[in-house]
Design a protein around this motif. Structure first.
Motif, PDB file in Angstrom:
ATOM      1  N   ASN A 106       0.830  -1.193   0.000  1.00 53.27           N
ATOM      2  CA  ASN A 106       0.000   0.000   0.000  1.00 53.27           C
ATOM      3  C   ASN A 106       0.871   1.252   0.000  1.00 53.27           C
ATOM      4  OD1 ASN A 106      -2.497  -1.383   0.136  1.00 53.27           O
ATOM      5  ND2 ASN A 106      -2.222  -1.673   2.338  1.00 53.27           N
ATOM      6  N   HIS A 120      -3.530   6.303  -5.386  1.00 54.44           N
ATOM      7  CA  HIS A 120      -4.339   5.148  -5.766  1.00 54.44           C
ATOM      8  C   HIS A 120      -3.853   4.548  -7.081  1.00 54.44           C
ATOM      9  CE1 HIS A 120      -7.346   6.287  -2.743  1.00 54.44           C
ATOM     10  NE2 HIS A 120      -7.177   7.537  -3.168  1.00 54.44           N
ATOM     11  N   ARG A 179      -5.820   2.649 -10.080  1.00 51.46           N
ATOM     12  CA  ARG A 179      -7.187   2.384 -10.545  1.00 51.46           C
ATOM     13  C   ARG A 179      -7.135   1.528 -11.802  1.00 51.46           C
ATOM     14  NH1 ARG A 179     -10.005   6.036  -7.446  1.00 51.46           N
ATOM     15  NH2 ARG A 179      -8.863   7.930  -6.861  1.00 51.46           N
TER      16      ARG A 179
END
Length: 545
Positions: A52, A57, A59
């Motif tokens: 992480n 992000h 996507r």
């Protein structure tokens, strides 16, 4: 399309990279470049969903398949090679098996009007629609084709995976990835453990059959052949080039030239304004101009010049003591393991000062021949070293043989003799171990650092026969170039085993090919041999399609 939006990774408040954004298009073949420690592997793990980010992000469409091959595999399995590779189609086999179970249930049930019976019919219908909508593929044939392309023989298919080395298990994992036909393939150093023929096969697959690919590699020829885009990670940000690696190097140099010019112009601009401020500070008629220029300088964004990795291996081999005319002589050499013949009736004469390459698929006997030359194994026939031969040997797993509990300094100090003992720190400095690095435990070093340390040990004594078995695994591009130049000027005899074509080119004038239990001598340069076999290998690959 896969979108990477404003990625940031921080460790203890220090940013590895921040605000990184780019898009991976369906046909992009991307080389992810940057110096060691820049964050390449971390970024790849985030795109793969294995790590992480601190912020940002990744996507991707819901149905997108992203496959990831890490640099090191930790899996241990107890199924056969074929069974493990066939797990790529597990979802297909699971659907088929579930349909069989449901159909058998329908055959045995008689409650035709019940809700449960109707539910089973609906499940069979839904599964059947998905199953029969799949492309009509002979999955067993696809598994076989992929495994053979990556170097496995037919009789390997029924062997258990725990019989294979880590490099071969990595090939099994690679076969599973390729068979899934993912939308994006992420590869971290995929060529470290596969031979030249398998690298060529992999190149052809990635170029002609794979969709999007992102790769980290120190194999210059490999990344040049497969990529059409290069993303460089440097100083916490990225630069994106629509170019392969070689072209990217030119563009990067042009970028730095422009940066340096812009930086110098900006510094002159700042100096001129600072001089004006100092000259007219306190002058009433110039107060507004001085204030305006001070504010302007406060808001000015200073141009940064991209860092250049100036750390470089400083490598030269000591002068080689004179040996006899033929340092290596092999006559009618045969090696068997029980009933398995590795090679038979091999003959080989290597002259003093000659540089030769051993080539062939993994498992054909290259490392076995080296062990015979070194007297480490029993064999039939004759194999001898010439007069006054002093051998320097770098094994394929040389870095793994280091003692993880010793420090870098202790590792070298325990083997240094005579005058070398007083210069251990200087020797380590030439191999990019400086300052506190020499007090690090070997166990915390990277693969490249361990390889460099193992090479230090090799150079502590003059030798006249160098035997190097895959010396470039885990070395970065710059270190490989330095090693190659040092080998070119080495005045002793060289026996080299390597799968890295760019590294091999220009290094040897004779080739011994290990193939089908034979050792074949080719009186040609490695360049000519590789070109001739590249054409043949690609023709063989095309026949497999």
């Amino acid at each position: 399309m896969i979108s990477i939006d404003n990625l940031a990774v921080e460790f203890s408040g220090t940013a590895l990279f921040s605000d990184v954004s780019f898009v991976i298009n369906p046909t992009d073949k991307i080389a992810l470049m940057g110096k060691n420690g820049a964050g390449k592997s971390t970024m790849m793990k985030i795109v793969a969903g294995r790590q992480n980010p601190t912020r940002g992000h990744v996507r991707a469409p819901k149905e997108a398949v992203i496959a990831y091959l890490p640099q090191h595999l930790l899996t241990e399995d107890n199924c056969t090679v074929f069974e493990e590779a066939a797990k790529a189609f597990k979802h297909v086999y699971d659907m088929r098996d579930q349909m069989e179970v449901l159909n058998k249930a329908l055959e045995t049930r008689t409650d035709y009007e019940s809700d449960e019976y109707m539910s089973i019919i609906e499940q069979v219908s839904d599964l059947g629609e998905k199953y029969y909508a799949l492309e009509d593929v002979n999955y067993d044939a696809e598994v076989e084709k992929a495994l053979k392309g990556l170097g496995f023989r037919q009789d390997d298919f029924t062997r258990f995976t725990n019989e294979f080395s880590g490099g071969w298990r990595m090939r099994i994992e690679l076969a599973k990835i390729l068979l899934q036909k993912p939308d994006l393939i992420l590869l971290d150093e995929p060529t470290n453990h596969i031979d030249i023929e398998s690298v060529i096969w992999l190149e052809d697959f990635l170029v002609n059959k794979a969709d999007a690919v992102m790769v980290i590699s120190h194999d210059r020829a490999f990344i040049d052949n497969i990529t059409n885009r290069t993303i460089e990670v440097t100083m916490g940000r990225i630069y994106d080039y629509k170019a392969n690696y070689s072209h990217y190097l030119q563009l990067r140099e042009d970028r730095r030239v422009h940066q340096i010019k812009a930086y110098q112009e900006q510094q002159k601009y700042i100096a001129d304004n600072m001089a004006f401020i100092e000259r007219f500070k306190g002058t009433y008629s110039k107060t507004n101009q001085v204030t305006s220029r001070e504010r302007m300088l406060e808001k000015l964004q200073i141009i940064e010049i991209d860092e250049v990795d100036n750390s470089a291996l400083k490598l030269s081999f000591p002068p080689a003591p004179r040996s006899g005319d033929y340092p290596v002589s092999v006559q009618n050499l045969t090696k068997k393991y029980d009933d398995v013949v590795v090679f038979s009736d091999a003959n080989m004469s290597i002259k003093r000062g000659e540089k030769v390459s051993f080539v062939g698929r993994n498992g054909e006997g290259k490392s076995t021949m080296i062990k015979a030359i070194l007297g480490q194994i029993d064999f039939e026939g004759e194999c001898s070293l010439g007069h006054n031969v002093q051998v320097g040997y770098f094994a394929q797993n040389q870095a793994a043989l280091l003692d993880n509990d010793l420090t870098v300094f202790q590792t070298v100090d325990e083997v240094a003799k005579g005058d070398a003992r007083t210069g251990v720190k200087n020797i380590l400095g030439r191999f990019m171990f400086k300052g506190d690095d020499i007090d690090k435990k070997v166990g915390v070093l990277s693969g490249g650092e361990k390889t460099r340390l193992a090479m230090v040990k090799l150079l502590l004594e003059p030798v006249n026969l160098l035997i190097l078995d895959e010396p470039t695994n885990h070395l970065d591009l710059k270190s490989k170039d330095v090693l190659k130049e040092a080998l070119k000027t080495f005045d002793g005899t060289l026996v080299l085993v390597s799968h890295d074509r760019d590294f091999l080119q220009g290094l040897s004038e004779k080739v011994f090919e290990f193939k089908e239990q034979r050792v074949i001598e080719h009186f040609e340069t490695i360049d000519a041999f590789l070109e001739r076999n590249r054409i043949k290998s690609i023709a063989d690959i095309n026949l497999m399609k």
